[in-house]
Design a protein around this motif. Structure first.
Motif, PDB file in Angstrom:
ATOM      1  N   GLU A 197      -9.080   5.045  -8.641  1.00  0.00           N
ATOM      2  CA  GLU A 197      -9.712   6.273  -8.111  1.00  0.00           C
ATOM      3  C   GLU A 197      -9.090   6.698  -6.701  1.00  0.00           C
ATOM      4  OE1 GLU A 197     -13.839   5.470  -7.713  1.00  0.00           O
ATOM      5  OE2 GLU A 197     -14.034   5.113  -9.901  1.00  0.00           O
ATOM      6  N   LYS A 198      -8.629   6.007  -5.989  1.00  0.00           N
ATOM      7  CA  LYS A 198      -8.142   6.191  -4.753  1.00  0.00           C
ATOM      8  C   LYS A 198      -6.441   6.980  -5.028  1.00  0.00           C
ATOM      9  CE  LYS A 198      -6.984   4.323  -0.207  1.00  0.00           C
ATOM     10  NZ  LYS A 198      -7.159   2.993   0.630  1.00  0.00           N
ATOM     11  N   LEU A 199      -5.857   6.263  -5.819  1.00  0.00           N
ATOM     12  CA  LEU A 199      -4.600   6.703  -6.147  1.00  0.00           C
ATOM     13  C   LEU A 199      -4.579   8.115  -7.052  1.00  0.00           C
ATOM     14  CD1 LEU A 199      -3.210   3.240  -7.073  1.00  0.00           C
ATOM     15  CD2 LEU A 199      -2.303   4.552  -5.121  1.00  0.00           C
ATOM     16  N   GLY A 200      -5.404   8.084  -7.808  1.00  0.00           N
ATOM     17  CA  GLY A 200      -5.682   9.287  -8.566  1.00  0.00           C
ATOM     18  C   GLY A 200      -5.010   9.170  -9.936  1.00  0.00           C
ATOM     19  N   GLN A 201      -4.477   8.066 -10.447  1.00  0.00           N
ATOM     20  CA  GLN A 201      -4.179   7.958 -11.525  1.00  0.00           C
ATOM     21  C   GLN A 201      -4.033   6.272 -12.048  1.00  0.00           C
ATOM     22  OE1 GLN A 201      -0.162   9.397 -10.043  1.00  0.00           O
ATOM     23  NE2 GLN A 201       0.648   8.155 -11.379  1.00  0.00           N
ATOM     24  N   ALA A 202      -3.842   6.160 -13.387  1.00  0.00           N
ATOM     25  CA  ALA A 202      -3.989   4.671 -13.778  1.00  0.00           C
ATOM     26  C   ALA A 202      -2.636   4.190 -13.948  1.00  0.00           C
ATOM     27  CB  ALA A 202      -4.460   4.781 -15.293  1.00  0.00           C
ATOM     28  N   ASP A 203      -1.477   5.058 -13.875  1.00  0.00           N
ATOM     29  CA  ASP A 203      -0.025   4.690 -13.799  1.00  0.00           C
ATOM     30  C   ASP A 203       0.650   5.088 -12.707  1.00  0.00           C
ATOM     31  OD1 ASP A 203      -0.056   7.191 -14.470  1.00  0.00           O
ATOM     32  OD2 ASP A 203       1.278   7.135 -15.876  1.00  0.00           O
ATOM     33  N   PRO A 204       0.504   4.230 -11.609  1.00  0.00           N
ATOM     34  CA  PRO A 204       1.178   4.676 -10.326  1.00  0.00           C
ATOM     35  C   PRO A 204       2.495   4.314 -10.261  1.00  0.00           C
ATOM     36  CG  PRO A 204      -0.265   2.734  -9.978  1.00  0.00           C
ATOM     37  CD  PRO A 204      -0.603   3.153 -11.284  1.00  0.00           C
ATOM     38  N   ILE A 205       3.369   4.504  -9.366  1.00  0.00           N
ATOM     39  CA  ILE A 205       4.698   4.095  -9.180  1.00  0.00           C
ATOM     40  C   ILE A 205       4.549   3.250  -8.087  1.00  0.00           C
ATOM     41  CG2 ILE A 205       7.093   4.835  -8.278  1.00  0.00           C
ATOM     42  CD1 ILE A 205       6.278   7.741  -9.244  1.00  0.00           C
ATOM     43  N   ILE A 206       5.648   2.140  -8.320  1.00  0.00           N
ATOM     44  CA  ILE A 206       5.344   0.819  -7.586  1.00  0.00           C
ATOM     45  C   ILE A 206       6.651   0.649  -6.979  1.00  0.00           C
ATOM     46  CG2 ILE A 206       4.715  -1.392  -7.212  1.00  0.00           C
ATOM     47  CD1 ILE A 206       2.903  -1.175  -9.762  1.00  0.00           C
ATOM     48  N   TRP A 207       6.736   0.398  -5.662  1.00  0.00           N
ATOM     49  CA  TRP A 207       8.036   0.174  -4.895  1.00  0.00           C
ATOM     50  C   TRP A 207       7.863  -1.177  -4.080  1.00  0.00           C
ATOM     51  CZ3 TRP A 207       6.805   5.573  -3.509  1.00  0.00           C
ATOM     52  CH2 TRP A 207       7.643   6.474  -4.408  1.00  0.00           C
ATOM     53  N   ILE A 208       8.912  -1.994  -4.575  1.00  0.00           N
ATOM     54  CA  ILE A 208       8.965  -3.333  -3.808  1.00  0.00           C
ATOM     55  C   ILE A 208      10.690  -3.462  -3.540  1.00  0.00           C
ATOM     56  CG2 ILE A 208       8.714  -5.872  -3.630  1.00  0.00           C
ATOM     57  CD1 ILE A 208       6.655  -5.712  -5.839  1.00  0.00           C
ATOM     58  N   ASN A 209      11.001  -3.443  -2.106  1.00  0.00           N
ATOM     59  CA  ASN A 209      12.225  -3.586  -1.693  1.00  0.00           C
ATOM     60  C   ASN A 209      12.564  -5.277  -1.618  1.00  0.00           C
ATOM     61  OD1 ASN A 209      14.713  -4.067  -0.493  1.00  0.00           O
ATOM     62  ND2 ASN A 209      14.637  -2.443   0.915  1.00  0.00           N
ATOM     63  N   SER A 210      13.187  -5.810  -2.436  1.00  0.00           N
ATOM     64  CA  SER A 210      13.340  -7.537  -2.492  1.00  0.00           C
ATOM     65  C   SER A 210      14.126  -7.903  -1.112  1.00  0.00           C
ATOM     66  CB  SER A 210      14.210  -7.915  -3.439  1.00  0.00           C
ATOM     67  OG  SER A 210      15.486  -7.014  -3.630  1.00  0.00           O
ATOM     68  N   LYS A 211      14.619  -7.005  -0.354  1.00  0.00           N
ATOM     69  CA  LYS A 211      15.436  -7.334   0.794  1.00  0.00           C
ATOM     70  C   LYS A 211      14.489  -7.340   1.944  1.00  0.00           C
ATOM     71  CE  LYS A 211      19.868  -5.093  -0.393  1.00  0.00           C
ATOM     72  NZ  LYS A 211      20.701  -4.176  -0.196  1.00  0.00           N
ATOM     73  N   GLU A 212      13.040  -6.765   1.916  1.00  0.00           N
ATOM     74  CA  GLU A 212      12.140  -6.699   2.962  1.00  0.00           C
ATOM     75  C   GLU A 212      11.186  -8.163   2.532  1.00  0.00           C
ATOM     76  OE1 GLU A 212      10.122  -2.949   2.585  1.00  0.00           O
ATOM     77  OE2 GLU A 212      11.714  -1.971   3.662  1.00  0.00           O
ATOM     78  N   ILE A 213      11.138  -8.776   1.354  1.00  0.00           N
ATOM     79  CA  ILE A 213      10.378  -9.880   1.121  1.00  0.00           C
ATOM     80  C   ILE A 213      10.918 -11.047   2.067  1.00  0.00           C
ATOM     81  CG2 ILE A 213       9.999 -11.863  -0.495  1.00  0.00           C
ATOM     82  CD1 ILE A 213      10.358  -9.365  -2.573  1.00  0.00           C
ATOM     83  N   THR A 214       9.926 -11.769   2.792  1.00  0.00           N
ATOM     84  CA  THR A 214      10.148 -13.062   3.666  1.00  0.00           C
ATOM     85  C   THR A 214       9.516 -14.185   2.833  1.00  0.00           C
ATOM     86  OG1 THR A 214       8.055 -12.257   4.819  1.00  0.00           O
ATOM     87  CG2 THR A 214      10.226 -11.636   5.677  1.00  0.00           C
ATOM     88  N   GLY A 215       9.932 -15.441   3.412  1.00  0.00           N
ATOM     89  CA  GLY A 215       9.333 -16.542   3.050  1.00  0.00           C
ATOM     90  C   GLY A 215      10.390 -17.432   2.226  1.00  0.00           C
ATOM     91  N   ASN A 216      10.001 -18.447   1.456  1.00  0.00           N
ATOM     92  CA  ASN A 216      10.817 -19.190   0.516  1.00  0.00           C
ATOM     93  C   ASN A 216      10.296 -19.515  -0.648  1.00  0.00           C
ATOM     94  OD1 ASN A 216       8.807 -21.218   0.852  1.00  0.00           O
ATOM     95  ND2 ASN A 216       9.592 -21.843   2.980  1.00  0.00           N
ATOM     96  N   ASN A 217      10.808 -20.679  -1.311  1.00  0.00           N
ATOM     97  CA  ASN A 217      10.376 -20.762  -2.718  1.00  0.00           C
ATOM     98  C   ASN A 217       9.098 -21.307  -3.021  1.00  0.00           C
ATOM     99  OD1 ASN A 217      10.753 -23.293  -1.773  1.00  0.00           O
ATOM    100  ND2 ASN A 217      11.781 -24.039  -3.526  1.00  0.00           N
ATOM    101  N   ASP A 218       8.134 -21.478  -1.902  1.00  0.00           N
ATOM    102  CA  ASP A 218       6.644 -21.972  -2.161  1.00  0.00           C
ATOM    103  C   ASP A 218       5.645 -20.952  -1.342  1.00  0.00           C
ATOM    104  OD1 ASP A 218       7.264 -24.503  -3.073  1.00  0.00           O
ATOM    105  OD2 ASP A 218       7.240 -25.331  -1.011  1.00  0.00           O
ATOM    106  N   ARG A 219       6.258 -20.049  -0.585  1.00  0.00           N
ATOM    107  CA  ARG A 219       5.287 -18.854   0.129  1.00  0.00           C
ATOM    108  C   ARG A 219       6.199 -17.779   0.170  1.00  0.00           C
ATOM    109  NH1 ARG A 219       0.022 -19.053   1.218  1.00  0.00           N
ATOM    110  NH2 ARG A 219      -0.652 -18.188   3.227  1.00  0.00           N
ATOM    111  N   TRP A 220       5.600 -16.529   0.065  1.00  0.00           N
ATOM    112  CA  TRP A 220       6.340 -15.485   0.091  1.00  0.00           C
ATOM    113  C   TRP A 220       5.359 -14.174   0.680  1.00  0.00           C
ATOM    114  CZ3 TRP A 220      11.465 -15.315  -0.988  1.00  0.00           C
ATOM    115  CH2 TRP A 220      11.928 -16.233  -1.939  1.00  0.00           C
ATOM    116  N   LYS A 221       5.906 -13.472   1.428  1.00  0.00           N
ATOM    117  CA  LYS A 221       5.257 -12.333   1.837  1.00  0.00           C
ATOM    118  C   LYS A 221       6.118 -10.940   1.217  1.00  0.00           C
ATOM    119  CE  LYS A 221       3.228  -9.943   5.846  1.00  0.00           C
ATOM    120  NZ  LYS A 221       3.083  -9.769   7.051  1.00  0.00           N
ATOM    121  N   VAL A 222       5.397  -9.990   0.407  1.00  0.00           N
ATOM    122  CA  VAL A 222       5.877  -9.190  -0.408  1.00  0.00           C
ATOM    123  C   VAL A 222       5.162  -7.929   0.162  1.00  0.00           C
ATOM    124  CG1 VAL A 222       6.572  -8.253  -2.495  1.00  0.00           C
ATOM    125  CG2 VAL A 222       6.319 -10.710  -2.354  1.00  0.00           C
ATOM    126  N   PRO A 223       6.213  -6.911   0.834  1.00  0.00           N
ATOM    127  CA  PRO A 223       5.655  -5.665   1.115  1.00  0.00           C
ATOM    128  C   PRO A 223       5.688  -4.721   0.008  1.00  0.00           C
ATOM    129  CG  PRO A 223       7.448  -6.127   2.426  1.00  0.00           C
ATOM    130  CD  PRO A 223       7.386  -7.349   1.496  1.00  0.00           C
TER     131      PRO A 223
END
Length: 114
Positions: free
Chosen positions: A61-87
């Motif tokens: 409802e907030k987005l206004g649609q059921a099929d939104p566009i999703i962006w994740i830049n893997s270069k902005e992901i921090t962490g390691n193989n056990d714990r990650w922070k994904v913007p």
């Protein structure tokens, strides 16, 4: 007496706003130990598209649609193989929602924080 009542109302209003301003949704995902940032990005994007947007009607409802566009830049992901922070940015017709997804691969959880 009126000043105290007004002050208490203001405190309640501010507390209510702060508690709803940051939303956290912790979910179970497949364990993902030993993967790289690109794999985590794809996993979270697919999880959101296939499971979260379907189960979170308030977000649709907030987005206004059921099929939104999703962006994740893997270069902005921090962490390691056990714990990650994904913007992650989810764009809909009405608005964008910014998430910081905290992924715990050992526990098999993702915490979508908006």
């Amino acid at each position: 007496m009126k000043k105290i009542g007004i002050a208490l109302c203001a405190v309640c209003l501010v507390t209510s706003f702060i508690s709803t301003a940051a939303e956290s949704n912790k979910v179970t995902i497949a364990k993902c130990e030993g993967v790289d940032a690109e794999t985590i990005a794809n996993s979270i994007k697919n999880d959101y598209q296939q499971k979260r947007i379907v189960r979170w009607p308030g977000h649709r409802e907030k987005l206004g649609q059921a099929d939104p566009i999703i962006w994740i830049n893997s270069k902005e992901i921090t962490g390691n193989n056990d714990r990650w922070k994904v913007p992650m940015t989810v764009r809909g017709k009405n608005t964008d929602i910014q998430y910081n997804v905290v992924v715990d691969c050992k526990a098999g959880t993702a915490d979508y924080q908006s």
